[in-house]
Design a protein around this motif. Structure first.
Motif, mmCIF file in Angstrom:
data_model
loop_
_atom_site.group_PDB
_atom_site.id
_atom_site.type_symbol
_atom_site.label_atom_id
_atom_site.label_comp_id
_atom_site.label_asym_id
_atom_site.label_seq_id
_atom_site.Cartn_x
_atom_site.Cartn_y
_atom_site.Cartn_z
ATOM 1 N N VAL A 81 0.711 -1.217 0.065
ATOM 2 C CA VAL A 81 0.104 0.148 0.008
ATOM 3 C C VAL A 81 0.896 1.336 0.122
ATOM 4 O O VAL A 81 0.705 2.126 -0.842
ATOM 5 C CB VAL A 81 -1.005 0.107 1.156
ATOM 6 C CG1 VAL A 81 -1.700 1.199 1.290
ATOM 7 C CG2 VAL A 81 -2.024 -1.149 1.313
ATOM 8 N N LEU A 82 1.882 1.292 0.835
ATOM 9 C CA LEU A 82 2.900 2.489 0.827
ATOM 10 C C LEU A 82 3.510 2.783 -0.271
ATOM 11 O O LEU A 82 3.549 3.781 -0.738
ATOM 12 C CB LEU A 82 3.751 2.268 2.128
ATOM 13 C CG LEU A 82 3.296 2.329 3.481
ATOM 14 C CD1 LEU A 82 4.289 1.992 4.368
ATOM 15 C CD2 LEU A 82 2.626 3.621 3.906
ATOM 16 N N MET A 83 3.982 1.579 -1.072
ATOM 17 C CA MET A 83 4.788 1.526 -2.254
ATOM 18 C C MET A 83 3.880 2.047 -3.496
ATOM 19 O O MET A 83 4.115 2.990 -4.414
ATOM 20 C CB MET A 83 5.461 0.568 -2.560
ATOM 21 C CG MET A 83 6.739 0.263 -1.982
ATOM 22 S SD MET A 83 7.330 -1.420 -1.814
ATOM 23 C CE MET A 83 7.591 -1.550 -3.509
ATOM 24 N N SER A 84 2.465 1.652 -3.311
ATOM 25 C CA SER A 84 1.645 2.147 -4.304
ATOM 26 C C SER A 84 1.339 3.669 -4.608
ATOM 27 O O SER A 84 0.627 3.953 -5.503
ATOM 28 C CB SER A 84 0.347 1.385 -4.199
ATOM 29 O OG SER A 84 -0.495 1.887 -3.377
ATOM 30 N N MET A 85 1.718 4.324 -3.436
ATOM 31 C CA MET A 85 1.601 5.727 -3.428
ATOM 32 C C MET A 85 2.107 6.447 -4.479
ATOM 33 O O MET A 85 1.974 7.462 -5.114
ATOM 34 C CB MET A 85 1.783 6.248 -2.126
ATOM 35 C CG MET A 85 0.797 5.858 -0.959
ATOM 36 S SD MET A 85 -0.983 6.476 -1.490
ATOM 37 C CE MET A 85 -1.804 5.050 -1.184
ATOM 38 N N SER A 86 3.467 5.730 -4.939
ATOM 39 C CA SER A 86 4.106 6.485 -5.720
ATOM 40 C C SER A 86 3.388 6.424 -7.250
ATOM 41 O O SER A 86 3.737 6.838 -8.228
ATOM 42 C CB SER A 86 5.672 5.691 -6.043
ATOM 43 O OG SER A 86 5.304 4.471 -6.396
ATOM 44 N N GLN A 87 2.231 5.686 -7.419
ATOM 45 C CA GLN A 87 1.473 5.539 -8.630
ATOM 46 C C GLN A 87 0.522 7.000 -8.427
ATOM 47 O O GLN A 87 -0.009 7.151 -9.516
ATOM 48 C CB GLN A 87 0.675 4.510 -8.696
ATOM 49 C CG GLN A 87 1.552 3.024 -8.447
ATOM 50 C CD GLN A 87 1.952 2.924 -9.644
ATOM 51 O OE1 GLN A 87 1.795 3.658 -11.161
ATOM 52 N NE2 GLN A 87 3.068 2.243 -9.796
ATOM 53 N N LEU A 88 0.443 7.572 -7.384
ATOM 54 C CA LEU A 88 -0.354 8.895 -7.581
ATOM 55 C C LEU A 88 0.004 9.909 -8.563
ATOM 56 O O LEU A 88 -0.985 10.380 -9.308
ATOM 57 C CB LEU A 88 -0.570 9.462 -6.299
ATOM 58 C CG LEU A 88 -1.806 9.058 -5.123
ATOM 59 C CD1 LEU A 88 -1.672 9.682 -4.068
ATOM 60 C CD2 LEU A 88 -2.991 9.592 -6.175
ATOM 61 N N PRO A 89 0.989 10.256 -8.472
ATOM 62 C CA PRO A 89 1.660 11.180 -9.496
ATOM 63 C C PRO A 89 1.270 10.860 -10.956
ATOM 64 O O PRO A 89 0.853 11.544 -11.926
ATOM 65 C CB PRO A 89 3.022 11.483 -9.257
ATOM 66 C CG PRO A 89 3.415 10.897 -8.095
ATOM 67 C CD PRO A 89 1.974 10.149 -7.493
ATOM 68 N N LEU A 90 1.598 9.539 -11.113
ATOM 69 C CA LEU A 90 1.259 8.853 -12.517
ATOM 70 C C LEU A 90 -0.230 8.955 -12.826
ATOM 71 O O LEU A 90 -0.508 9.154 -13.872
ATOM 72 C CB LEU A 90 1.919 7.441 -12.577
ATOM 73 C CG LEU A 90 3.375 7.311 -12.073
ATOM 74 C CD1 LEU A 90 3.793 5.746 -12.284
ATOM 75 C CD2 LEU A 90 4.306 8.230 -13.198
ATOM 76 N N LEU A 91 -0.968 8.668 -11.814
ATOM 77 C CA LEU A 91 -2.544 8.723 -12.093
ATOM 78 C C LEU A 91 -2.963 10.051 -12.581
ATOM 79 O O LEU A 91 -3.537 10.277 -13.288
ATOM 80 C CB LEU A 91 -3.072 8.213 -11.016
ATOM 81 C CG LEU A 91 -4.806 8.448 -10.875
ATOM 82 C CD1 LEU A 91 -5.306 7.465 -12.046
ATOM 83 C CD2 LEU A 91 -5.279 7.811 -9.569
ATOM 84 N N VAL A 92 -2.428 11.080 -11.673
ATOM 85 C CA VAL A 92 -2.663 12.528 -11.944
ATOM 86 C C VAL A 92 -2.155 12.871 -13.449
ATOM 87 O O VAL A 92 -2.744 13.512 -14.108
ATOM 88 C CB VAL A 92 -2.027 13.404 -11.034
ATOM 89 C CG1 VAL A 92 -2.368 14.807 -11.415
ATOM 90 C CG2 VAL A 92 -2.865 13.234 -9.686
ATOM 91 N N GLY A 93 -0.964 12.448 -13.892
ATOM 92 C CA GLY A 93 -0.212 12.471 -14.996
ATOM 93 C C GLY A 93 -1.030 12.162 -16.180
ATOM 94 O O GLY A 93 -1.385 12.550 -17.320
ATOM 95 N N ARG A 94 -1.883 10.890 -16.008
ATOM 96 C CA ARG A 94 -2.809 10.354 -17.046
ATOM 97 C C ARG A 94 -3.890 11.228 -17.455
ATOM 98 O O ARG A 94 -4.352 11.324 -18.588
ATOM 99 C CB ARG A 94 -3.587 9.107 -16.488
ATOM 100 C CG ARG A 94 -2.698 7.815 -16.672
ATOM 101 C CD ARG A 94 -3.344 6.643 -16.074
ATOM 102 N NE ARG A 94 -2.473 5.649 -15.905
ATOM 103 C CZ ARG A 94 -2.193 4.862 -16.987
ATOM 104 N NH1 ARG A 94 -2.936 4.756 -17.982
ATOM 105 N NH2 ARG A 94 -1.260 3.966 -16.916
ATOM 106 N N LEU A 95 -4.163 12.215 -16.523
ATOM 107 C CA LEU A 95 -5.481 13.160 -16.603
ATOM 108 C C LEU A 95 -5.095 14.222 -17.796
ATOM 109 O O LEU A 95 -5.897 14.528 -18.658
ATOM 110 C CB LEU A 95 -5.645 13.905 -15.300
ATOM 111 C CG LEU A 95 -6.996 14.767 -15.267
ATOM 112 C CD1 LEU A 95 -8.181 13.940 -15.451
ATOM 113 C CD2 LEU A 95 -7.239 15.314 -13.729
ATOM 114 N N ALA A 96 -3.688 14.611 -17.676
ATOM 115 C CA ALA A 96 -3.050 15.533 -18.561
ATOM 116 C C ALA A 96 -3.082 15.023 -20.206
ATOM 117 O O ALA A 96 -3.157 15.627 -21.080
ATOM 118 C CB ALA A 96 -1.940 15.945 -18.419
ATOM 119 N N GLN A 97 -2.723 13.637 -20.224
ATOM 120 C CA GLN A 97 -2.563 13.019 -21.407
ATOM 121 C C GLN A 97 -3.868 13.042 -22.238
ATOM 122 O O GLN A 97 -4.974 13.087 -21.991
ATOM 123 C CB GLN A 97 -2.326 11.441 -21.477
ATOM 124 C CG GLN A 97 -0.818 11.245 -20.865
ATOM 125 C CD GLN A 97 -0.904 9.798 -20.380
ATOM 126 O OE1 GLN A 97 -1.411 9.170 -20.818
ATOM 127 N NE2 GLN A 97 0.080 9.610 -19.854
#
Ligand SMILES: Cc1cc2nc3c(=O)[nH]c(=O)nc-3n(C[C@H](O)[C@H](O)[C@H](O)COP(=O)(O)OP(=O)(O)OC[C@H]3O[C@@H](n4cnc5c(N)ncnc54)[C@H](O)[C@@H]3O)c2cc1C
Lengths: 232, 519
Positions: A216-232
């Motif tokens: 769970v803690l490591m998965s938090m590094s996916q957050l910025p990537l998820l936000v990044g997808r919004l911009a795509q």
């Protein structure tokens, strides 16, 4: 809407089950249920969060796939955009339910409103009143998922006991739109984790809980990537 | 020689007062840890608790949370439901045959913070078309609709609308007993206290029991109910009667099952005025607690039972009514030497506005906070405690009396007597005279431990259509626009809550099934 009914060899004799690798049923799901046994594999694809079930108030674990209700940033008409596909998504429209909490028996049920469940195309479910090998294999994975769901509940109960869950609000500032808060998400409190006694820490080892906490803690590094997808 | 420290606390009595006091003391004084006090509850295995007090104040939420109770478990085990206020039916004027009228006293002041901006003078000038209770608080409407004060996802003890509980008093005492003995290191002795032994200086030295011999202690809490075995009988502290102000000295109580398991549950206490008293109606999970409190000087028991049965209707058929005599008043002192009385042993007004349990919590909290571990400090705390609780009970009496004395009802001698100036305490008369020309404001409630504050008075006064004449002073209220905005905001909040909140029954069933989330 879903319409969950028990699979019945008489009533559903003519029915077939189709698989659709595009998973249209989750096109607008911003969270997808996850079980604790999936955390390690899921952590490389999505942020893992906890949310309260609006019908029961109970916590459950989810992959965060969108930044507002109705939005799934991993879903594309061309195909699923993540390495990992949650088990519940793969099992759909089948699920296993336990009519009595303590018994080991499961009933296999289906979302009868799903176009995957129909009389025209797909794998045959029943032959001569018996489930086909295909149905048996699908049923086994549905049951396996239901069993891990009990483990997930235990894991979450332990997190609550140790006061390891904490509310997290994501403040999002989409381009050209008003900033908004995504609320109702809970994560693991790292500060509190560091304060656990050695005994409490070890108690998390049961059922691979330590691995789950770290996933769970490591998965938090996916957050910025998820936000990044919004911009795509 | 008496020893210089107070280490052994003996609580005699295990009703709502005994167990709440035990829990609050044990928690705040860290019972069970090295060097802490020892707390023992002695309860008679033969004398049942009074077992009727079913309505509480929101303080109960804080109390239960602070002593470490799980809210969902408590509710399930005590048939508890959410209480969001009280509805007063037929209090304002004599109802015509078949007519009813009512007003709410909701518990939420959240959308009605009259401390920041008092809407009352604007409401008096007609800035809202709604009655006062509906104009200033979303919760009155939420109560009318039978909606819950929160959602199943709202954390335990948190609220969208302020709330307290209705519960089964017998089950609550049993629940708290289990909690105290299992989790809070409270000792329990089942025995009848037969005699109280005094030290030559007049302090209590110990109690003699039938099955556990002599039990000594350093400090004693009298929770023996209306008997007041320690403070009243043994120490001889007298009783200050208030039956010249409050007349309801008798109660008839009934437990009325719901006709079906999914019957709606009222989320407020319904208090209906009658010819010689009023009926309470409290919705628990599986039944209602209904009863008539009346003045025995104004009604025979037979007539009272008739009124109660008429009020309940056919659901009362075949049910027994239990009669309870009420001793109205308070002890001349609540604390003397090393003994303090909490609960019915200390005081009782009457059940209107459910002030008894809430004053039990207040007394136990003050005792815990000020507990004189050193004997030398006893006198100082005794005086402070006596002063503040006399004030709190007097103020509670004023507030209860307010419900009666501004009524327009004159249908019976009971109402005529209740509205006679001679029965109204001076303190209340003075305030009422002031409020005829000024709306109540926060400076009218300047005591830090005021049991009933500004909002409560406003709800009752203007629910009862009390007339405050502002015509000589309209220039003091120029914020009409702000008032209108606030009224509109309350309407919007009400609409939003109406969409979001489940019915009370729906939420109760879910809480019993799933519990409430910890965060
Ligand atoms: C009709 C009615 C309605 C009410 N409604 C409300 C309400 O809605 N809200 C509210 O806040 N309050 C209400 N009250 C008041 C409320 O019921 C009491 O304040 C509350 O129950 C506290 O009672 P208690 O614990 O002091 O006494 P009790 O419940 O009488 O307990 C006395 C205890 O002392 C023990 N005891 C007695 N003698 C001995 C002995 N010799 N040796 C050992 N133990 C002994 C008994 O066994 C018992 O455990 C109501 C009261 C009445 C009468």
């Amino acid at each position: 809407m879903t319409n969950i009914v028990a699979l019945d060899s008489q009533q559903h004799q003519q029915h077939k089950l189709r698989e659709d690798p595009l998973f249209p049923h989750i096109a607008s799901a911003h969270i997808l249920p996850l079980e604790v046994t999936e955390f390690a594999a899921a952590a490389v694809s999505f942020p893992i969060v906890f949310v309260k079930d609006s019908a029961t108030g109970q916590f459950r674990a989810c992959a965060l796939t969108g930044l507002q209700p109705g939005q799934n940033l991993y879903w594309q008409p061309s195909g699923w955009q993540a390495a990992y596909i949650p088990l519940a998504v793969r099992n759909y429209p089948l699920l296993a339910v336990q009519p009595e909490a303590q018994s080991g028996d499961y009933i296999i049920a289906v979302d009868a409103d799903s176009p995957l469940f129909n009389q025209h195309s797909g794998e045959v479910l029943f032959a001569a009143d018996k489930g086909t090998a295909y149905l048996q294999q699908r049923a086994r994975s549905a049951i396996a998922l239901a069993q891990s769901s009990a483990l997930t509940q235990q894991f979450i109960a332990r997190l609550l006991e140790l006061e390891l869950l904490v509310a997290r609000t994501l403040t999002l500032t989409p381009k050209g739109a008003e900033p908004y808060d995504l609320t109702g998400l809970y994560g693991i409190n790292e500060q509190r984790l560091a304060q656990l006694t050695a005994e409490q820490w070890l108690s998390l080892r049961a059922n691979n809980g330590l691995l789950a906490v770290h996933a769970v803690l490591m998965s938090m590094s996916q957050l910025p990537l998820l936000v990044g997808r919004l911009a795509q | 020689m008496l020893k210089p420290t107070l280490d052994d606390i003996i609580i005699v009595g295990g009703g709502t007062a005994g167990w709440l006091t035990a829990a609050i003391l044990a928690k705040k004084l860290n019972a069970g840890t090295a060097g802490s006090v020892q707390i023992t509850v002695i309860e008679s295995p033969d004398i049942p608790i009074i077992g009727v007090g079913e309505g509480t104040w929101p303080t109960m939420r804080t109390t239960l949370q602070s002593v470490g109770v799980d809210e969902g478990e408590f509710m399930r085990e005590c048939d508890a439901t959410f209480k969001q206020g009280a509805e007063f039916v037929n209090w304002q004027h004599t109802p015509a045959a078949g007519e009813t009228h009512s007003y709410f006293h909701p518990l939420s002041a959240v959308f009605h913070s009259s401390y920041d901006f008092n809407l009352a003078p604007y409401w008096l000038q007609g800035a809202s078309e709604l009655p006062y209770d509906l104009a200033v608080a979303s919760q009155s409407r939420i109560c009318q609709l039978g909606l819950a004060p929160k959602k199943i996802t709202t954390p335990a003890f948190a609220a969208l609308q302020n709330y307290a509980y209705h519960f089964n008093a017998v089950k609550f005492a049993a629940f708290m007993k289990k909690h105290c003995t299992e989790k809070l290191a409270v000792h329990f002795i089942a025995a009848n206290v037969q005699q109280v032994r005094l030290h030559p200086c007049g302090a209590i030295a110990g109690v003699l029991t039938d099955s556990h011999g002599d039990i000594n202690g350093d400090f004693f809490v009298d929770c023996t109910g209306s008997k007041a075995l320690l403070l009243g009988e043994a120490l001889g502290v007298g009783w200050h009667s208030i039956n010249d102000v409050i007349f309801n000295d008798t109660a008839l109580a009934m437990q009325v099952p719901y006709p079906t398991a999914d019957w709606p549950i009222a989320t407020h206490t319904i208090a209906t005025a009658h010819e010689a008293g009023w009926t309470w109606d409290i919705g628990l999970h599986n039944r209602r607690g209904v009863g008539y409190v009346y003045s025995s000087a104004h009604s025979t028991d037979q007539r009272a039972e008739q009124i109660l049965r008429q009020h309940i209707g056919e659901q009362a058929e075949g049910l027994e009514a239990r009669k309870i005599k009420l001793n109205l008043g308070y002890r001349q002192q609540f604390w003397q030497q090393n003994c303090v009385a909490i609960g019915m042993s200390a005081a009782f007004i009457e059940p209107l506005e459910a002030s008894a349990i809430f004053l039990i919590e207040a007394a136990a909290n003050m005792l815990a906070e000020q507990f004189p571990r050193s004997r030398a400090a006893l006198g100082f705390v005794e005086k402070k405690f006596n002063d503040t609780f006399k004030l709190r009970w007097d103020k509670s009496i004023d507030f209860i009396k307010l419900h009666y004395c501004i009524s327009q009802r004159r249908d019976t001698a009971y109402w005529v007597d209740n509205c006679a100036d001679s029965s109204i305490p001076d303190s209340l008369q003075q305030r009422l005279a002031h409020w005829r020309l000024h709306p109540p404001g926060k400076y009218d409630f300047d005591y830090a431990f005021e049991p009933f504050v500004l909002d409560s008075y406003l709800f009752v006064l203007y629910g009862m259509k009390f007339n405050t004449d502002l015509s000589h002073n309209l220039s003091s209220y120029p914020d009409k626009q702000r008032a209108q905005q606030l009224f509109a905001e309350i309407d919007r909040t009400t609409a939003l809550l109406q969409q979001q909140l489940p019915t009370h029954r729906e939420l109760i069933d879910k809480v019993y099934r799933y519990g409430l989330p910890k965060l």
